[in-house]
Design an enzyme around this catalytic site. Structure first.
Site, PDB file in Angstrom:
ATOM      1  N   TYR A 268      -6.505  43.358  33.073  1.00 15.66           N
ATOM      2  CA  TYR A 268      -5.593  42.812  34.097  1.00 15.66           C
ATOM      3  C   TYR A 268      -6.393  42.079  35.180  1.00 15.66           C
ATOM      4  O   TYR A 268      -5.911  41.126  35.792  1.00 15.66           O
ATOM      5  CB  TYR A 268      -4.713  43.919  34.685  1.00 15.66           C
ATOM      6  CG  TYR A 268      -3.451  43.398  35.342  1.00 15.66           C
ATOM      7  CD1 TYR A 268      -2.547  42.607  34.641  1.00 15.66           C
ATOM      8  CD2 TYR A 268      -3.160  43.700  36.667  1.00 15.66           C
ATOM      9  CE1 TYR A 268      -1.391  42.131  35.237  1.00 15.66           C
ATOM     10  CE2 TYR A 268      -2.006  43.233  37.274  1.00 15.66           C
ATOM     11  CZ  TYR A 268      -1.127  42.447  36.551  1.00 15.66           C
ATOM     12  OH  TYR A 268       0.010  41.978  37.156  1.00 15.66           O
TER      13      TYR A 268
ATOM     14  N   ASP B 147       7.753  23.809  41.543  1.00 18.81           N
ATOM     15  CA  ASP B 147       6.434  24.375  41.268  1.00 18.81           C
ATOM     16  C   ASP B 147       5.925  24.926  42.594  1.00 18.81           C
ATOM     17  O   ASP B 147       5.715  24.182  43.550  1.00 18.81           O
ATOM     18  CB  ASP B 147       5.502  23.278  40.732  1.00 18.81           C
ATOM     19  CG  ASP B 147       4.115  23.816  40.379  1.00 18.81           C
ATOM     20  OD1 ASP B 147       3.653  24.771  41.051  1.00 18.81           O
ATOM     21  OD2 ASP B 147       3.502  23.287  39.447  1.00 18.81           O
TER      22      ASP B 147
ATOM     23  N   LYS C 215      -2.223  41.326  42.775  1.00 18.81           N
ATOM     24  CA  LYS C 215      -1.060  42.199  43.015  1.00 18.81           C
ATOM     25  C   LYS C 215      -1.310  43.118  44.218  1.00 18.81           C
ATOM     26  O   LYS C 215      -0.369  43.434  44.967  1.00 18.81           O
ATOM     27  CB  LYS C 215      -0.721  43.021  41.770  1.00 18.81           C
ATOM     28  CG  LYS C 215      -0.149  42.213  40.612  1.00 18.81           C
ATOM     29  CD  LYS C 215       1.114  41.431  40.964  1.00 18.81           C
ATOM     30  CE  LYS C 215       1.810  40.884  39.724  1.00 18.81           C
ATOM     31  NZ  LYS C 215       2.886  39.912  40.065  1.00 18.81           N
TER      32      LYS C 215
HETATM   33  P1  NAD Z   1       7.725  35.325  32.695  1.00 18.05           P
HETATM   34  O1  NAD Z   1       6.653  34.568  32.010  1.00 18.05           O
HETATM   35  O2  NAD Z   1       9.065  35.300  32.119  1.00 18.05           O
HETATM   36  O3  NAD Z   1       7.786  34.926  34.238  1.00 18.05           O
HETATM   37  C1  NAD Z   1       6.703  34.380  34.958  1.00 18.05           C
HETATM   38  C2  NAD Z   1       7.247  33.169  35.656  1.00 18.05           C
HETATM   39  O4  NAD Z   1       6.291  32.614  36.579  1.00 18.05           O
HETATM   40  C3  NAD Z   1       7.650  32.045  34.695  1.00 18.05           C
HETATM   41  O5  NAD Z   1       9.013  31.746  34.874  1.00 18.05           O
HETATM   42  C4  NAD Z   1       6.787  30.881  35.147  1.00 18.05           C
HETATM   43  O6  NAD Z   1       7.426  29.633  34.996  1.00 18.05           O
HETATM   44  C5  NAD Z   1       6.580  31.242  36.608  1.00 18.05           C
HETATM   45  N1  NAD Z   1       5.502  30.474  37.230  1.00 18.05           N
HETATM   46  C6  NAD Z   1       4.169  30.527  36.959  1.00 18.05           C
HETATM   47  N2  NAD Z   1       3.525  29.618  37.723  1.00 18.05           N
HETATM   48  C7  NAD Z   1       4.457  28.995  38.493  1.00 18.05           C
HETATM   49  C8  NAD Z   1       4.419  27.945  39.445  1.00 18.05           C
HETATM   50  N3  NAD Z   1       3.273  27.343  39.787  1.00 18.05           N
HETATM   51  N4  NAD Z   1       5.588  27.552  40.025  1.00 18.05           N
HETATM   52  C9  NAD Z   1       6.759  28.149  39.681  1.00 18.05           C
HETATM   53  N5  NAD Z   1       6.865  29.133  38.779  1.00 18.05           N
HETATM   54  C10 NAD Z   1       5.718  29.546  38.181  1.00 18.05           C
HETATM   55  O7  NAD Z   1       7.166  36.858  32.749  1.00 18.05           O
HETATM   56  P2  NAD Z   1       7.678  38.135  33.568  1.00 18.05           P
HETATM   57  O8  NAD Z   1       7.035  39.285  32.882  1.00 18.05           O
HETATM   58  O9  NAD Z   1       9.130  38.080  33.737  1.00 18.05           O
HETATM   59  O10 NAD Z   1       6.936  37.968  34.981  1.00 18.05           O
HETATM   60  C11 NAD Z   1       7.601  37.926  36.212  1.00 18.05           C
HETATM   61  C12 NAD Z   1       6.860  38.747  37.269  1.00 18.05           C
HETATM   62  O11 NAD Z   1       6.902  40.112  36.894  1.00 18.05           O
HETATM   63  C13 NAD Z   1       5.388  38.385  37.447  1.00 18.05           C
HETATM   64  O12 NAD Z   1       5.068  38.455  38.817  1.00 18.05           O
HETATM   65  C14 NAD Z   1       4.691  39.504  36.703  1.00 18.05           C
HETATM   66  O13 NAD Z   1       3.396  39.716  37.209  1.00 18.05           O
HETATM   67  C15 NAD Z   1       5.608  40.650  37.034  1.00 18.05           C
HETATM   68  N6  NAD Z   1       5.488  41.845  36.182  1.00 18.05           N
HETATM   69  C16 NAD Z   1       5.595  41.750  34.820  1.00 18.05           C
HETATM   70  C17 NAD Z   1       5.484  42.902  34.039  1.00 18.05           C
HETATM   71  C18 NAD Z   1       5.536  42.834  32.539  1.00 18.05           C
HETATM   72  O14 NAD Z   1       5.046  43.745  31.876  1.00 18.05           O
HETATM   73  N7  NAD Z   1       6.129  41.807  31.944  1.00 18.05           N
HETATM   74  C19 NAD Z   1       5.279  44.155  34.652  1.00 18.05           C
HETATM   75  C20 NAD Z   1       5.207  44.214  36.054  1.00 18.05           C
HETATM   76  C21 NAD Z   1       5.311  43.053  36.805  1.00 18.05           C
HETATM   77  O1  0WE Z   2       1.598  40.431  35.530  1.00 25.16           O
HETATM   78  C1  0WE Z   2       1.543  40.490  34.322  1.00 25.16           C
HETATM   79  C2  0WE Z   2       1.034  39.314  33.507  1.00 25.16           C
HETATM   80  C3  0WE Z   2       1.038  38.049  34.291  1.00 25.16           C
HETATM   81  C4  0WE Z   2       0.288  36.922  33.635  1.00 25.16           C
HETATM   82  C5  0WE Z   2       0.278  36.654  32.266  1.00 25.16           C
HETATM   83  C6  0WE Z   2      -0.406  35.565  31.765  1.00 25.16           C
HETATM   84  C7  0WE Z   2      -0.487  35.259  30.291  1.00 25.16           C
HETATM   85  C8  0WE Z   2      -0.727  33.783  30.028  1.00 25.16           C
HETATM   86  C9  0WE Z   2      -0.419  36.091  34.460  1.00 25.16           C
HETATM   87  N1  0WE Z   2      -1.109  35.020  33.990  1.00 25.16           N
HETATM   88  C10 0WE Z   2      -1.093  34.750  32.675  1.00 25.16           C
HETATM   89  N2  0WE Z   2      -1.810  33.659  32.235  1.00 25.16           N
HETATM   90  C11 0WE Z   2      -1.720  33.176  30.978  1.00 25.16           C
HETATM   91  O2  0WE Z   2      -2.421  32.196  30.612  1.00 25.16           O
HETATM   92  N3  0WE Z   2       1.890  41.665  33.703  1.00 25.16           N
HETATM   93  C12 0WE Z   2       2.185  42.817  34.532  1.00 25.16           C
HETATM   94  C13 0WE Z   2       1.909  41.858  32.238  1.00 25.16           C
HETATM   95  C14 0WE Z   2       0.585  42.403  31.859  1.00 25.16           C
HETATM   96  O3  0WE Z   2      -0.489  41.603  31.728  1.00 25.16           O
HETATM   97  C15 0WE Z   2      -1.576  42.429  31.418  1.00 25.16           C
HETATM   98  C16 0WE Z   2      -1.157  43.743  31.373  1.00 25.16           C
HETATM   99  C17 0WE Z   2       0.234  43.736  31.652  1.00 25.16           C
HETATM  100  C18 0WE Z   2       1.134  44.919  31.724  1.00 25.16           C
HETATM  101  C19 0WE Z   2      -2.910  42.078  31.184  1.00 25.16           C
HETATM  102  C20 0WE Z   2      -3.816  43.081  30.871  1.00 25.16           C
HETATM  103  C21 0WE Z   2      -3.422  44.407  30.852  1.00 25.16           C
HETATM  104  C22 0WE Z   2      -2.076  44.750  31.100  1.00 25.16           C
END
Ligand code: NAD
Ligand code: 0WE
Length: 256
Positions: free
Chosen positions: A156, A65, A163
């Site tokens: 967001y 964590d 970010k």
């Molecule tokens: P995901 O939920 O699969 O990954 C998020 C991860 O963060 C999870 O594995 C969770 O366990 C981990 N995490 C959260 N708190 C933690 C903690 N205290 N210790 C250790 N791990 C922790 O979702 P994802 O979309 O693969 O997200 C990964 C990254 O990509 C994030 O930084 C997210 O902001 C970024 N991102 C996502 C998108 C999208 O649209 N999905 C777009 C751009 C960037």
């Molecule tokens: O970074 C992200 C999302 C990360 C995220 C998602 C959650 C959902 C559950 C962080 N914290 C939480 N907390 C929770 O409790 N993205 C880039 C995906 C994302 O999230 C959005 C987006 C996009 C794209 C939220 C609003 C608008 C666009």
């Protein structure tokens, strides 16, 4: 690309399930020849991670964590013991409390702001500091960001501010660690349906809008983020550090 990471060891943070961006990067790194350590946040997510890494021969999984300094210390002594050296670190972690993602940005709580920045930004600094002594041959650190750092994406909210801080952190770390041949970069991915995206109000509409406006006329595939991760991890990107590379089908370049 196969073989370009032969003899390298990579640690990947942020695997929650098979849809995780971190998992796609881990698979790409493994296919390129790297030895993989996958970390998971807690015991619940560990069960799934242990199942998944069976498909990556030689991979191991560890709990960490990243909001807990003692867990980071323990992890890196385990990594030192098992691998000795480290070449690649992938940070694919982001979290904001639900209440601070869905409401109005102006209502962001002090505690929500703190938790979001601790988990999503400070963790990169802590992991880079812990990894650097193991990156004796130099290394590549990568993190995941989103265009909400630069432009307002409704909902967001505090994650966008985090970010922006993460992208600045990439530049400051790159400047600090460049002398040790450690590169630090971010991938800015377009929206992808992962666990972190599920439950976000209007995510489906956002994907549709992305397809309509992006020059390539489609959404990004998670494998495209994975292959860019392999590029940034490998010597093919040896001249790139402190950068944010967009993998979003060109969405970010458009004005209207
Ligand atoms: P995901 O939920 O699969 O990954 C998020 C991860 O963060 C999870 O594995 C969770 O366990 C981990 N995490 C959260 N708190 C933690 C903690 N205290 N210790 C250790 N791990 C922790 O979702 P994802 O979309 O693969 O997200 C990964 C990254 O990509 C994030 O930084 C997210 O902001 C970024 N991102 C996502 C998108 C999208 O649209 N999905 C777009 C751009 C960037
Ligand atoms: O970074 C992200 C999302 C990360 C995220 C998602 C959650 C959902 C559950 C962080 N914290 C939480 N907390 C929770 O409790 N993205 C880039 C995906 C994302 O999230 C959005 C987006 C996009 C794209 C939220 C609003 C608008 C666009």
């Amino acid at each position: 690309m196969a073989g370009s990471l032969e003899g390298r060891t990579a640690v990947v943070f942020g695997v929650a399930n098979k849809r995780s961006i971190a998992w796609s990067i881990a698979q790409g790194l493994h296919a390129a020849g790297a030895q993989i350590a996958v970390t998971y946040q807690n015991e619940r997510l560990g069960l799934e991670a242990q199942d998944m890494i069976l498909s990556l021969p030689g991979a191991a999984s560890f709990m960490c964590d990243v909001s807990n300094d003692a867990e980071i210390d323990r992890l890196f002594s385990q990594l030192r013991e098992r691998y000795g050296k480290l070449h690649v670190l992938v940070h694919s972690i982001g979290f904001a409390p639900d209440a601070d993602l869905n409401g109005r940005f102006v209502d962001t709580s002090r505690e929500g702001f703190r938790i979001t920045h601790d988990v999503s930004v400070y963790s990169l600094i802590a992991l880079a500091r812990a990894a650097a002594p193991l990156m004796e041959d130099g290394g590549s650190i990568l993190t995941m960001t989103y265009h909400g750092a630069e432009r307002v994406m409704p909902g967001y909210n505090v994650m966008g501010v985090a970010k922006a801080a993460l992208e600045a952190t990439v530049r400051y770390l790159a400047a600090d660690l460049g002398g040790r041949k450690i590169r630090v970069n971010a991938i800015s991915a377009g929206p992808i349906k992962t666990l972190a995206a599920r439950g976000i109000a209007g995510f489906g509409d956002m994907l549709k809008g992305h397809e309509e406006r992006a020059p390539l006329g489609r959404r990004v595939e998670v494998e495209e983020v994975g292959s860019t991760g392999v590029f940034l991890a490998s010597d093919a990107s040896s001249g790139i550090t402190g950068e944010v590379i967009y993998v979003d089908c060109g969405y970010n370049i458009m004005g209207f």
